[in-house]
Write an enzyme that holds these catalytic residues in place. Sequence first.
Site, PDB file in Angstrom:
ATOM      1  N   GLU A 149      -6.443   5.024   8.431  1.00  0.00           N
ATOM      2  CA  GLU A 149      -6.079   6.184   8.224  1.00  0.00           C
ATOM      3  C   GLU A 149      -7.184   7.091   7.399  1.00  0.00           C
ATOM      4  OE1 GLU A 149      -2.376   5.867   5.380  1.00  0.00           O
ATOM      5  OE2 GLU A 149      -1.891   5.671   7.700  1.00  0.00           O
ATOM      6  N   GLY A 179       2.985   2.211  10.647  1.00  0.00           N
ATOM      7  CA  GLY A 179       3.853   2.868  10.644  1.00  0.00           C
ATOM      8  C   GLY A 179       4.476   3.664  12.156  1.00  0.00           C
ATOM      9  N   HIS A 228      -9.583   1.445   5.664  1.00  0.00           N
ATOM     10  CA  HIS A 228      -8.030   1.893   6.330  1.00  0.00           C
ATOM     11  C   HIS A 228      -7.424   2.972   7.499  1.00  0.00           C
ATOM     12  CE1 HIS A 228      -4.120   2.582   6.364  1.00  0.00           C
ATOM     13  NE2 HIS A 228      -3.297   1.790   6.020  1.00  0.00           N
ATOM     14  N   LYS A 264      -0.134   4.715  -0.221  1.00  0.00           N
ATOM     15  CA  LYS A 264      -0.493   5.690  -0.062  1.00  0.00           C
ATOM     16  C   LYS A 264       0.118   7.007  -0.822  1.00  0.00           C
ATOM     17  CE  LYS A 264       0.065   3.563   4.527  1.00  0.00           C
ATOM     18  NZ  LYS A 264       0.499   3.001   6.088  1.00  0.00           N
ATOM     19  N   GLU A 321      -5.454  -4.664  11.065  1.00  0.00           N
ATOM     20  CA  GLU A 321      -4.622  -3.509  11.062  1.00  0.00           C
ATOM     21  C   GLU A 321      -4.846  -2.972  12.403  1.00  0.00           C
ATOM     22  OE1 GLU A 321      -1.990  -2.730   7.196  1.00  0.00           O
ATOM     23  OE2 GLU A 321      -4.503  -1.567   6.961  1.00  0.00           O
ATOM     24  N   ASN A 325       0.989  -1.397   0.049  1.00  0.00           N
ATOM     25  CA  ASN A 325      -0.421  -0.142   0.109  1.00  0.00           C
ATOM     26  C   ASN A 325       1.196   1.188  -0.125  1.00  0.00           C
ATOM     27  OD1 ASN A 325      -1.921   1.747   0.407  1.00  0.00           O
ATOM     28  ND2 ASN A 325      -2.122   1.780   2.752  1.00  0.00           N
ATOM     29  N   SER A 347       3.515  -2.243  10.086  1.00  0.00           N
ATOM     30  CA  SER A 347       4.928  -2.706  10.808  1.00  0.00           C
ATOM     31  C   SER A 347       5.585  -4.033  10.110  1.00  0.00           C
ATOM     32  CB  SER A 347       5.723  -2.099  11.928  1.00  0.00           C
ATOM     33  OG  SER A 347       5.169  -0.892  12.456  1.00  0.00           O
TER      34      SER A 347
HETATM   35  P1  PGA Z   1       2.992  -0.082   8.363  1.00  0.00           P
HETATM   36  O1  PGA Z   1       1.425   0.577   7.085  1.00  0.00           O
HETATM   37  O2  PGA Z   1       3.814  -1.214   6.730  1.00  0.00           O
HETATM   38  O3  PGA Z   1       3.769   1.505   7.051  1.00  0.00           O
HETATM   39  O4  PGA Z   1       3.326   0.006   8.934  1.00  0.00           O
HETATM   40  C1  PGA Z   1       0.218  -0.566   7.073  1.00  0.00           C
HETATM   41  C2  PGA Z   1      -0.977  -0.302   5.832  1.00  0.00           C
HETATM   42  O5  PGA Z   1      -1.156   0.913   6.995  1.00  0.00           O
HETATM   43  O6  PGA Z   1      -0.992  -0.983   5.462  1.00  0.00           O
END
Ligand code: PGA
Length: 256
Positions: free
Chosen positions: A100, A176, A98, A15, A170, A13, A216
């Site tokens: 976010e 992140g 997601h 983003k 998640e 992903n 992560s």
């Molecule tokens: P990350 O993000 O691997 O940077 O923790 C995962 C995601 O948002 O799907």
Amino acid sequence: MAKAKRPVFIFGNWKMHKTIDAAVQFVKDLIPLVENSSPQIYLAVPFTAIKPVSEEAKESNIVIGAQNMNDASEGAFTGEIAGEMLKNAGAKFVILGHSERRHLFNEDNALINRKVKRAIEDGLQPVVCVGETLEEREEGKTDAVLEEQLSMSLEGLTKEQMGDVIVAYEPVWAIGTGKRPVVEDIEKAHTFCREVLAKKWTKGVANGTPILYGGSVKPENAKELLKPADVDGLLVGGASLESEIFAKIVNYQTEK
Ligand code: PGA
């Protein structure tokens, strides 16, 4: 425990990263690194890159999709994008709900549910994300949050429609941050999600639904994260931005 017969999925992903040129270059670099890999490889790219990257990946084992869409089929919604447009550009799937989107753009379960239904209608495979915040985990509410998000986001889907759905667990606090639950807790959450699906639909639906883990994920932890029987794949954010690093995750079986 032996894995069920579900395939392993590795999702990237991106983003809000990569211009068209950078996106196409990534795929050019990735193709030879993963052409003999066994996992199903999916990349969620920015809207502008869907068409050029789909064309670049056409003869490969990489599936291209989007990171969000509107719940309406068309209309006066300045700045929004419809599922049909994504499909027409070459997207095969769309990530929905997601964290976010849920937290920064205030998307609730009802809206995500409408988006899921629209995506299926538009021929896009929905990848539906669920996960608890740190506060919710510390208050012992993880299961309740997962049950509510899954149940409401997927409300009203038929057994057949559930055949298209991929779920991604998640934990919000793991995205992140470099932090993540221990594998036992990830396993518990996945098994719980599968129980929720079995209760709402059938055991067959639950067993047929891939459940990914995200938060992560790195080349160093991919193999360990994929061990539990109920973890069917990984949704990778930061570590999907460089082709070599992402390829190491795809090739987790042969990487040290
Ligand atoms: P990350 O993000 O691997 O940077 O923790 C995962 C995601 O948002 O799907």
